[in-house]
Design a protein around this motif. Structure first.
Motif, PDB file in Angstrom:
ATOM      1  N   LEU A  42      60.389  74.749  43.310  1.00  0.00           N
ATOM      2  CA  LEU A  42      59.302  75.238  42.655  1.00  0.00           C
ATOM      3  C   LEU A  42      59.670  76.450  41.756  1.00  0.00           C
ATOM      4  N   THR A  43      58.945  76.827  40.630  1.00  0.00           N
ATOM      5  CA  THR A  43      58.988  77.881  40.004  1.00  0.00           C
ATOM      6  C   THR A  43      58.866  79.339  40.976  1.00  0.00           C
ATOM      7  N   ARG A  44      59.955  80.032  40.842  1.00  0.00           N
ATOM      8  CA  ARG A  44      60.322  81.585  41.618  1.00  0.00           C
ATOM      9  C   ARG A  44      59.998  82.587  40.532  1.00  0.00           C
ATOM     10  N   ILE A  45      59.260  83.629  39.721  1.00  0.00           N
ATOM     11  CA  ILE A  45      59.528  84.572  39.591  1.00  0.00           C
ATOM     12  C   ILE A  45      60.731  85.370  39.380  1.00  0.00           C
ATOM     13  N   SER A  46      61.254  85.640  38.395  1.00  0.00           N
ATOM     14  CA  SER A  46      62.532  86.357  38.399  1.00  0.00           C
ATOM     15  C   SER A  46      61.763  88.002  37.858  1.00  0.00           C
ATOM     16  N   GLU A  47      62.979  88.708  38.085  1.00  0.00           N
ATOM     17  CA  GLU A  47      63.226  90.402  37.612  1.00  0.00           C
ATOM     18  C   GLU A  47      64.082  90.758  36.839  1.00  0.00           C
ATOM     19  N   LEU A  48      63.234  91.847  35.564  1.00  0.00           N
ATOM     20  CA  LEU A  48      65.158  91.866  34.879  1.00  0.00           C
ATOM     21  C   LEU A  48      64.652  93.561  35.630  1.00  0.00           C
ATOM     22  N   ALA A  93      60.605  94.381  33.873  1.00  0.00           N
ATOM     23  CA  ALA A  93      59.398  93.307  33.591  1.00  0.00           C
ATOM     24  C   ALA A  93      59.637  91.557  34.684  1.00  0.00           C
ATOM     25  N   SER A  94      58.730  91.205  35.115  1.00  0.00           N
ATOM     26  CA  SER A  94      58.854  90.028  34.984  1.00  0.00           C
ATOM     27  C   SER A  94      59.483  89.167  34.272  1.00  0.00           C
ATOM     28  N   LEU A 142      67.878  79.741  30.314  1.00  0.00           N
ATOM     29  CA  LEU A 142      66.747  79.819  29.486  1.00  0.00           C
ATOM     30  C   LEU A 142      65.218  79.493  30.671  1.00  0.00           C
ATOM     31  N   GLN A 143      64.874  78.130  31.276  1.00  0.00           N
ATOM     32  CA  GLN A 143      64.257  77.998  32.332  1.00  0.00           C
ATOM     33  C   GLN A 143      65.397  78.161  33.557  1.00  0.00           C
ATOM     34  N   GLU A 144      66.501  78.121  34.040  1.00  0.00           N
ATOM     35  CA  GLU A 144      66.532  78.944  34.867  1.00  0.00           C
ATOM     36  C   GLU A 144      65.947  80.200  35.270  1.00  0.00           C
ATOM     37  N   LEU A 145      66.216  81.161  33.870  1.00  0.00           N
ATOM     38  CA  LEU A 145      66.095  82.529  34.186  1.00  0.00           C
ATOM     39  C   LEU A 145      64.112  82.735  34.627  1.00  0.00           C
ATOM     40  N   GLN A 146      64.159  81.665  33.993  1.00  0.00           N
ATOM     41  CA  GLN A 146      62.129  81.840  33.742  1.00  0.00           C
ATOM     42  C   GLN A 146      61.785  81.041  35.110  1.00  0.00           C
ATOM     43  N   GLN A 147      62.421  79.914  35.648  1.00  0.00           N
ATOM     44  CA  GLN A 147      61.408  80.163  37.140  1.00  0.00           C
ATOM     45  C   GLN A 147      62.466  79.668  38.630  1.00  0.00           C
ATOM     46  N   GLY A 148      63.327  80.429  37.975  1.00  0.00           N
ATOM     47  CA  GLY A 148      64.570  80.419  39.439  1.00  0.00           C
ATOM     48  C   GLY A 148      64.604  81.424  40.152  1.00  0.00           C
ATOM     49  N   GLY A 149      63.804  82.739  40.470  1.00  0.00           N
ATOM     50  CA  GLY A 149      63.854  83.804  41.078  1.00  0.00           C
ATOM     51  C   GLY A 149      64.287  84.573  41.256  1.00  0.00           C
ATOM     52  N   TYR A 150      65.310  84.659  39.848  1.00  0.00           N
ATOM     53  CA  TYR A 150      66.810  85.993  40.309  1.00  0.00           C
ATOM     54  C   TYR A 150      66.194  87.774  39.876  1.00  0.00           C
ATOM     55  N   LYS A 151      67.235  87.801  40.176  1.00  0.00           N
ATOM     56  CA  LYS A 151      66.558  89.646  39.954  1.00  0.00           C
ATOM     57  C   LYS A 151      67.831  89.991  38.967  1.00  0.00           C
ATOM     58  N   ILE A 152      67.526  89.749  38.089  1.00  0.00           N
ATOM     59  CA  ILE A 152      69.105  90.461  37.099  1.00  0.00           C
ATOM     60  C   ILE A 152      68.632  91.909  36.244  1.00  0.00           C
ATOM     61  N   LYS A 153      70.304  92.394  37.519  1.00  0.00           N
ATOM     62  CA  LYS A 153      70.316  94.187  37.062  1.00  0.00           C
ATOM     63  C   LYS A 153      71.177  94.548  35.613  1.00  0.00           C
ATOM     64  N   SER A 154      70.171  94.940  35.059  1.00  0.00           N
ATOM     65  CA  SER A 154      71.010  95.382  33.731  1.00  0.00           C
ATOM     66  C   SER A 154      71.364  96.859  34.247  1.00  0.00           C
ATOM     67  N   THR A 181      74.625  92.380  37.832  1.00  0.00           N
ATOM     68  CA  THR A 181      74.691  91.401  38.797  1.00  0.00           C
ATOM     69  C   THR A 181      73.276  90.641  37.993  1.00  0.00           C
ATOM     70  N   ILE A 182      73.472  89.063  38.476  1.00  0.00           N
ATOM     71  CA  ILE A 182      72.259  88.572  39.384  1.00  0.00           C
ATOM     72  C   ILE A 182      72.600  87.833  40.246  1.00  0.00           C
ATOM     73  N   THR A 183      71.109  88.333  40.784  1.00  0.00           N
ATOM     74  CA  THR A 183      71.541  87.680  42.140  1.00  0.00           C
ATOM     75  C   THR A 183      69.995  86.775  42.974  1.00  0.00           C
ATOM     76  N   ALA A 184      70.692  85.337  43.068  1.00  0.00           N
ATOM     77  CA  ALA A 184      69.338  84.847  43.464  1.00  0.00           C
ATOM     78  C   ALA A 184      68.515  84.281  44.422  1.00  0.00           C
ATOM     79  N   SER A 185      67.378  84.158  44.681  1.00  0.00           N
ATOM     80  CA  SER A 185      66.086  84.845  45.846  1.00  0.00           C
ATOM     81  C   SER A 185      67.474  84.882  47.044  1.00  0.00           C
TER      82      SER A 185
END
Length: 764
Positions: free
Chosen positions: A77-83, A92-93, A355-367, A563-567
């Motif tokens: 189910l939905t996990r919070i992703s983070e930038l 931000a989440s 977009l949905q994957e980023l919003q709900q997938g619990g990823y960590k997006i390192k800029s 990088t983009i890292t999965a949960s």
């Protein structure tokens, strides 16, 4: 008598012949028409057969997923992703704009279970994940161009669409759906599948206007009750929502109830669900009559206000960059072909899924954004943005700071104040680059092609476009012959015009150069192209081109996601360098040397002198760059770079209205000087004050005459031979080197221009 009878018989035979012919004709037409139908039917059947054959081949190529992996994906189910910033600290989440509260099978009313099964999958209890006749019907509809029928999917298949596969309309995706559904039915029980479906499905909006998913949030957000307490009419209304959640939802995006007309779609859908429940045996005739007359709208709970989260340029820019990366990742993961992506529906489906994957997938997006520098840039924009204002209104700015060696965006400024103006002037606003394009097009390309050296001479005599319009430099119509250094320092327009004409006449593939740097130019036959005409570019793209110059000719495509890292800790994306050589090292370093002049000479910008006043040490960095101003001063540009970083700066109004004539020369120069000083205070090593640009060893250095840009020699002028000499200088070439003395020694110019030029030269 005999003759009369014979004539009558002939006439009768003739009448029969006409009748028979007409009958035969009509039968023939009918036969051809029928035959035509048969032909069409055969073609349809052939197409269907080919489609099913292709589908079968796709199914055969699908690998059956393992139990642990598939069940995990379906049940997640939905996990919070983070930038995050480059140092890992949180930006931000990611807002999911989706409320979901999962519940167990026993916490869901049987009324809902019956309503969903009766409406979405009446054979749910009996099938093994797929209903063959439904697949046939859906595939045939697709072949005939009617799209995929929703009746072709079981609840199991719909669950897989939502959680694993998406809903792009390709046979490849459909084949996976079939195999995965058959596997899932072996891995999970019917109760588990139904529970997961009810927990993940979208149900439109709640009374606060928020997007909701899962039966519990739907029950609470629409009727104010728990899923286990839903009545039959309420369950029937909710069961109808997943087919078209936003259309059937009773609430609008602000949480207000819809108008009577818009509400009618959801109410009619509820009636359909009640009928399906009766038809499937879940309701008796009396119950059906009772519930169909129930006023379900009376159960909708009143509107409430939802709390809001405010974001800024950074959040939306990094999220957009991450969405592009995720799109590419999903397309590659699913092995979607370029041909498939030409289908708009497929492309849009993957964009939405990314977009949905980023919003709900619990990823960590390192800029790549440096927090300290970014904050300093925002503070500078707030403190010194007012320096841009010239009496024409609030002047907006866009700035991008890029690492030369990697192309990473270190920081940017999207505008004066996001709360007032949300236009991202750094990445989204596209404007004419004016003269800031000249070091790239035409001069850089001409040097790279061996058609020009650093001391080449160009015509700056007055001239016109082919239309007869004078080529102006502000109010100046032109002067005389000048060298390339002066052409750049003063930013004269006529020499750039002639240089571009030379490139066209020589058949140089200018488009190849520009498209490699992501310039989108409709026509390369526009005469004002080297002056910025016919080019619309963002600050980000223009900064990337100057990064190439500062990086010795290697273009590192600008990027913002490291990088983009999965949960589970898996790194699904890691940026990889892919340098593209645009200019040779010789060309780039020659241009670096030339571009010191526009900054240090002060002829088109006061940036250097203002920086000296603020920070003499920083002013001593090896600054190169170029200005640009468009007609009527609608846009002003200042591109600057050191060996380590490149900073692009644009200023102007969103409505393209004019600014004061010296806004670029003074105001933008003053603002950028304060901006680079603020950045330097945040990180004193960023600009690499002690580092210097230098000419590459491959540069061809030749001694030439200052007056002609060519080697000294003999030339015939007005019928007599003249030995041309005088002061010399060094001319740097990337290829070929300077030619020998010739009458038409300069780039561009008319016959009358050369008469004037030689008259001036022979007087010396």
């Amino acid at each position: 008598m005999f003759n009369g009878k014979k004539t009558k018989q002939k006439k009768k035979k003739l009448d029969y012949s006409i009748t028979d012919i007409g009958s035969i004709f009509l039968r023939t037409i009918k036969l051809l028409v029928d035959f035509g139908y048969v032909i069409v039917l055969l073609f349809v059947m052939l197409g269907a057969g080919m489609a099913f054959g292709y589908l079968a081949s796709q199914v055969d190529s699908v690998k059956v997923p393992d139990k642990e992996s598939l069940v995990s994906q379906v049940s997640s189910l939905t996990r919070i992703s983070e930038l995050t910033y480059a140092d890992g600290s949180t930006i931000a989440s990611i807002d999911s704009d989706l409320l979901r509260t999962p519940v167990g099978y026993d916490a869901i009313s049987d009324n809902v279970k019956h309503a969903i099964i009766a409406t979405e999958d009446e054979n749910f209890e009996a099938h093994n994940g797929v209903v063959p006749k439904a697949v046939f019907r859906a595939t045939l509809a697709s072949v005939l161009g009617f799209g995929e029928s929703s009746g072709g999917s079981t609840l199991t298949q719909q669950l897989l669409k939502q959680q694993v596969l998406g809903d792009d309309p390709t046979f490849k995706r459909k084949s996976k759906e079939i195999i995965y559904a058959l596997a899932l039915e072996r891995y999970m029980g019917k109760e588990e599948i139904l529970t997961d479906y009810l927990n993940v499905s979208p149900f439109g909006r709640n009374n606060k206007g928020q997007n909701i998913a899962g039966i519990e949030e739907a029950a609470r957000g629409i009727f104010g009750v728990s899923a286990k307490d839903l009545t039959v009419p309420q369950a029937a209304f909710l069961a109808g929502l997943p087919q078209s959640p936003i259309v059937y939802s009773p609430y609008m995006s602000d949480g207000q109830l819809k108008s009577e007309e818009d509400m009618s779609y959801g109410l009619a859908r509820q009636q359909d669900v009640l009928y399906n429940m009766h038809r499937s045996g879940y309701l008796t005739a009396d119950e059906y009559q009772e519930y169909k007359s129930y006023n379900i709208a009376a159960d909708f709970i009143p509107t409430q206000s939802a709390s809001t989260v405010n974001h800024d340029f950074l959040y939306y820019t990094v999220l957009s960059a991450a969405q592009e990366v995720m799109f590419d990742y999903l397309v590659e993961l699913d092995q979607v072909s370029a041909q498939d992506l030409k289908n708009d529906a497929t492309k849009e489906a993957y964009e939405a899924r990314a977009l949905q994957e980023l919003q709900q997938g619990g990823y960590k997006i390192k800029s790549t954004i440096n927090k300290t520098i970014y904050d300093a840039m925002q503070m500078a924009a707030a403190q010194y943005g007012g320096l841009l204002d010239d009496g024409t209104g609030t002047v907006q700015m866009g700035n991008v700071l890029t690492d030369n060696a990697t192309g990473a965006v270190i920081g940017f400024i999207g505008g004066r104040d996001y709360s007032i103006n949300q236009n991202n002037h750094a990445f989204d606003t596209k404007r004419s680059p004016g003269s800031s394009i000249k070091p790239i097009l035409p001069y850089g390309i001409a040097i790279d092609q061996g058609l020009m050296g650093s001391a080449s001479v160009l015509s700056n005599y007055p001239t016109t476009f082919s239309s007869g319009e004078k080529i102006m430099h502000a109010s100046d119509v032109g002067t005389t012959m000048i060298d390339l250094k002066e052409a750049l320092n003063v930013s004269w327009n006529i020499p750039a015009f002639w240089t571009y004409q030379m490139l066209l006449n020589q058949g140089v593939d200018v488009k190849d150069y520009m498209t490699k740097m992501n310039y989108d130019i409709d026509s390369y036959h526009i005469e004002s192209l080297p002056l910025g005409g016919g080019i619309d570019v963002s600050v980000a793209t223009q900064t990337n081109a100057y990064q190439m110059l500062a990086n010795n000719g290697e273009f590192e495509e600008q990027y913002m996601i490291e990088t983009i890292t999965a949960s589970d800790g898996t790194v699904i994306y890691q940026h990889e360098s892919n340098p593209v050589r645009i200019f040779s090292k010789a060309t780039a370093t020659i241009m670096q040397d030339l571009l010191r002049g526009p900054i240090s000479s002060g002829k088109t910008t006061t940036f250097k002198s203002r920086l000296v006043a603020l920070n003499p040490t920083l002013a001593n960095a090896d600054w190169i760059g170029k200005t640009g101003t468009t007609n009527s001063t609608s846009d002003v540009w200042l591109m600057v770079a050191t060996p380590k970083v490149t900073l692009g700066a644009w200023a102007g109004h969103d409505d393209n209205r004019s600014m004061q004539a010296l806004t670029g020369y003074n105001n933008n120069a003053n603002y950028v000087a304060h901006l680079v000083n603020a950045i330097n205070q945040a990180d004193g090593n960023l600009f690499g004050v002690g580092e210097r640009f230098s000419l590459d060893s491959s540069v061809i250095q030749s001694t030439v005459l200052k007056s002609t840009g060519l080697r000294a020699g003999v030339v015939t002028v007005n019928g007599r031979s003249i030995t041309v000499g005088g002061a010399t200088t060094t001319s740097n070439w990337a290829l070929n080197g300077p030619g020998t003395m010739t009458y038409r020694f300069a780039i561009g110019g008319t016959d009358s221009d050369y008469v004037k030029a030689w008259a001036a030269l022979t007087k010396k």
